[in-house]
Design a protein around this motif. Sequence first.
Motif, PDB file in Angstrom:
ATOM      1  N   ALA A  48       0.178  -0.742  -0.078  1.00 12.13           N
ATOM      2  CA  ALA A  48      -0.472   0.259  -0.403  1.00 12.13           C
ATOM      3  C   ALA A  48       0.895   1.096  -0.075  1.00 12.13           C
ATOM      4  O   ALA A  48       1.960   1.357   0.871  1.00 12.13           O
ATOM      5  CB  ALA A  48      -0.556   0.223   1.196  1.00 12.13           C
ATOM      6  N   MET A  49       0.776   2.004  -0.863  1.00  7.14           N
ATOM      7  CA  MET A  49       1.435   3.793  -0.685  1.00  7.14           C
ATOM      8  C   MET A  49       0.356   4.856  -0.590  1.00  7.14           C
ATOM      9  O   MET A  49      -0.693   5.074  -1.284  1.00  7.14           O
ATOM     10  CB  MET A  49       2.519   2.883  -2.168  1.00  7.14           C
ATOM     11  N   LEU A  50       1.109   5.460  -0.440  1.00 12.53           N
ATOM     12  CA  LEU A  50       0.331   6.500  -0.365  1.00 12.53           C
ATOM     13  C   LEU A  50       0.167   7.821  -1.379  1.00 12.53           C
ATOM     14  O   LEU A  50       1.268   7.477  -2.528  1.00 12.53           O
ATOM     15  CB  LEU A  50       1.236   7.876   0.134  1.00 12.53           C
ATOM     16  N   GLY A  51      -0.670   8.367  -2.224  1.00 12.86           N
ATOM     17  CA  GLY A  51      -1.293   8.928  -3.713  1.00 12.86           C
ATOM     18  C   GLY A  51       0.105  10.146  -3.814  1.00 12.86           C
ATOM     19  O   GLY A  51      -0.855  10.696  -4.737  1.00 12.86           O
ATOM     20  N   ASP A  52       0.067  11.097  -2.823  1.00 12.85           N
ATOM     21  CA  ASP A  52       0.492  12.412  -3.334  1.00 12.85           C
ATOM     22  C   ASP A  52       2.108  12.134  -3.150  1.00 12.85           C
ATOM     23  O   ASP A  52       2.690  12.912  -2.639  1.00 12.85           O
ATOM     24  CB  ASP A  52      -0.156  12.794  -1.810  1.00 12.85           C
ATOM     25  N   LEU A  53       2.546  11.672  -4.271  1.00 10.45           N
ATOM     26  CA  LEU A  53       4.428  11.936  -4.189  1.00 10.45           C
ATOM     27  C   LEU A  53       4.211  11.546  -6.064  1.00 10.45           C
ATOM     28  O   LEU A  53       4.548  10.881  -6.301  1.00 10.45           O
ATOM     29  CB  LEU A  53       5.135   9.790  -4.247  1.00 10.45           C
ATOM     30  N   PRO A  54       4.120  13.573  -6.561  1.00  5.08           N
ATOM     31  CA  PRO A  54       4.587  14.033  -7.531  1.00  5.08           C
ATOM     32  C   PRO A  54       5.801  13.773  -8.026  1.00  5.08           C
ATOM     33  O   PRO A  54       5.963  13.642  -9.095  1.00  5.08           O
ATOM     34  CB  PRO A  54       3.823  15.087  -6.971  1.00  5.08           C
ATOM     35  N   ALA A  55       7.204  13.349  -7.140  1.00  2.28           N
ATOM     36  CA  ALA A  55       8.500  13.470  -8.049  1.00  2.28           C
ATOM     37  C   ALA A  55       8.728  11.803  -8.043  1.00  2.28           C
ATOM     38  O   ALA A  55       9.792  11.714  -8.622  1.00  2.28           O
ATOM     39  CB  ALA A  55       9.734  14.135  -7.210  1.00  2.28           C
ATOM     40  N   LEU A  56       7.891  10.720  -7.794  1.00  2.00           N
ATOM     41  CA  LEU A  56       7.970   9.789  -7.621  1.00  2.00           C
ATOM     42  C   LEU A  56       8.267   8.922  -9.095  1.00  2.00           C
ATOM     43  O   LEU A  56       7.933   9.284 -10.050  1.00  2.00           O
ATOM     44  CB  LEU A  56       6.665   8.867  -7.596  1.00  2.00           C
ATOM     45  N   ARG A  57       9.515   8.133  -9.380  1.00  2.00           N
ATOM     46  CA  ARG A  57       9.866   7.433 -10.374  1.00  2.00           C
ATOM     47  C   ARG A  57      10.172   6.160 -10.143  1.00  2.00           C
ATOM     48  O   ARG A  57      10.122   5.032  -9.054  1.00  2.00           O
ATOM     49  CB  ARG A  57      11.873   7.810 -10.690  1.00  2.00           C
ATOM     50  N   GLY A  58       9.331   5.354 -11.429  1.00  2.00           N
ATOM     51  CA  GLY A  58       9.239   3.812 -11.267  1.00  2.00           C
ATOM     52  C   GLY A  58      10.736   3.653 -10.515  1.00  2.00           C
ATOM     53  O   GLY A  58      10.613   2.110  -9.681  1.00  2.00           O
ATOM     54  N   SER A  59      11.815   3.434 -10.901  1.00  2.00           N
ATOM     55  CA  SER A  59      13.202   3.156 -10.003  1.00  2.00           C
ATOM     56  C   SER A  59      13.084   2.968  -8.922  1.00  2.00           C
ATOM     57  O   SER A  59      13.242   1.987  -8.179  1.00  2.00           O
ATOM     58  CB  SER A  59      13.975   3.579 -11.216  1.00  2.00           C
ATOM     59  N   ASP A  60      12.337   4.481  -8.384  1.00  2.68           N
ATOM     60  CA  ASP A  60      12.841   4.099  -6.950  1.00  2.68           C
ATOM     61  C   ASP A  60      11.715   3.451  -5.879  1.00  2.68           C
ATOM     62  O   ASP A  60      11.882   2.398  -4.902  1.00  2.68           O
ATOM     63  CB  ASP A  60      12.161   5.552  -6.158  1.00  2.68           C
ATOM     64  N   LEU A  61      10.876   3.122  -7.067  1.00  5.11           N
ATOM     65  CA  LEU A  61       9.619   2.259  -7.062  1.00  5.11           C
ATOM     66  C   LEU A  61      10.113   1.211  -6.746  1.00  5.11           C
ATOM     67  O   LEU A  61       9.874  -0.240  -5.569  1.00  5.11           O
ATOM     68  CB  LEU A  61       8.237   2.694  -7.552  1.00  5.11           C
ATOM     69  N   ASP A  62      10.519   0.465  -7.836  1.00  4.30           N
ATOM     70  CA  ASP A  62      11.700  -0.612  -7.576  1.00  4.30           C
ATOM     71  C   ASP A  62      12.475  -1.026  -7.272  1.00  4.30           C
ATOM     72  O   ASP A  62      12.719  -2.321  -6.236  1.00  4.30           O
ATOM     73  CB  ASP A  62      12.233  -0.613  -9.453  1.00  4.30           C
ATOM     74  N   ALA A  63      13.459  -0.314  -6.545  1.00  2.00           N
ATOM     75  CA  ALA A  63      14.447  -0.452  -6.102  1.00  2.00           C
ATOM     76  C   ALA A  63      13.676  -0.830  -4.473  1.00  2.00           C
ATOM     77  O   ALA A  63      14.490  -1.721  -3.607  1.00  2.00           O
ATOM     78  CB  ALA A  63      15.036   1.049  -5.258  1.00  2.00           C
ATOM     79  N   ALA A  64      12.628  -0.095  -3.650  1.00  2.85           N
ATOM     80  CA  ALA A  64      11.975  -0.027  -2.153  1.00  2.85           C
ATOM     81  C   ALA A  64      11.429  -1.833  -2.547  1.00  2.85           C
ATOM     82  O   ALA A  64      11.590  -2.648  -1.662  1.00  2.85           O
ATOM     83  CB  ALA A  64      10.658   0.692  -2.438  1.00  2.85           C
ATOM     84  N   LEU A  65      10.624  -2.230  -3.293  1.00  5.62           N
ATOM     85  CA  LEU A  65      10.258  -3.615  -3.762  1.00  5.62           C
ATOM     86  C   LEU A  65      10.873  -4.601  -3.772  1.00  5.62           C
ATOM     87  O   LEU A  65      10.509  -5.571  -3.254  1.00  5.62           O
ATOM     88  CB  LEU A  65       8.710  -3.780  -4.792  1.00  5.62           C
ATOM     89  N   ARG A  66      12.084  -4.102  -4.454  1.00  9.02           N
ATOM     90  CA  ARG A  66      12.619  -5.616  -4.179  1.00  9.02           C
ATOM     91  C   ARG A  66      13.617  -5.396  -3.034  1.00  9.02           C
ATOM     92  O   ARG A  66      13.961  -6.485  -2.292  1.00  9.02           O
ATOM     93  CB  ARG A  66      14.535  -5.011  -5.770  1.00  9.02           C
TER      94      ARG A  66
END
Length: 206
Positions: A97-115
């Motif tokens: 579950a992730m917040l919806g107020d991350l306007p600078a989010l890059r998919g690569s950062d989310l990938d790093a966290a999920l890995r």
Amino acid sequence: MLWSVVIPVKTTQSGKSRLELPGAERPQLALAIALDTIAAAASAETVGEVLVVTSDADVQAGVEQIVGATSIPDPGMGLNGAARAGLERASLDARAAMLGDLPALRGSDLDAALRAAEGEERALVSDTEGSGSVLITWRTPATFEPRFGAASAEQHVEAGHTLLRDEVPTLRRDVDTAEQMRAAYQLGLGPRTTALLAAARARTAA
């Protein structure tokens, strides 16, 4: 490992109540931020599906234009209730579950966290300030108890989530105030938020 990512989104009329920027209408700003967050999540290689839990018609319409994202109705039980509803509907074993107020989010950062989360039964990523939570994960189906809100990072740790310490600045920068938006701007905003702020600057300069 592919993840189901759930993003609860408030109505644009009620969201971002503390975010006031000259020339920008708050509902449109809230919508742009949410859709940029959702699109970035859907672009991540580790994300198999994005479930957006919302009752806002504009958000739902925007989600329809984002490949890999689907909206489901908000059950009306607050932010954590919405997150829980999405987590229970997810189709993949690994769920976040992730917040919806991350306007600078890059998919690569989310990938790093999920890995990084693959090695933990439960994990979380805190916001930049370290007190809130922006991402919480479960590697296998569980009893989902999201605790978004004030001091939620500590509450998630107490509930058994491991705090991840990877450098993922665009994931950690949630936005509730003008100061936080300036910090997100330095990281590079998503296209919808960028366009809205450019239009707002043009209006105030006219």
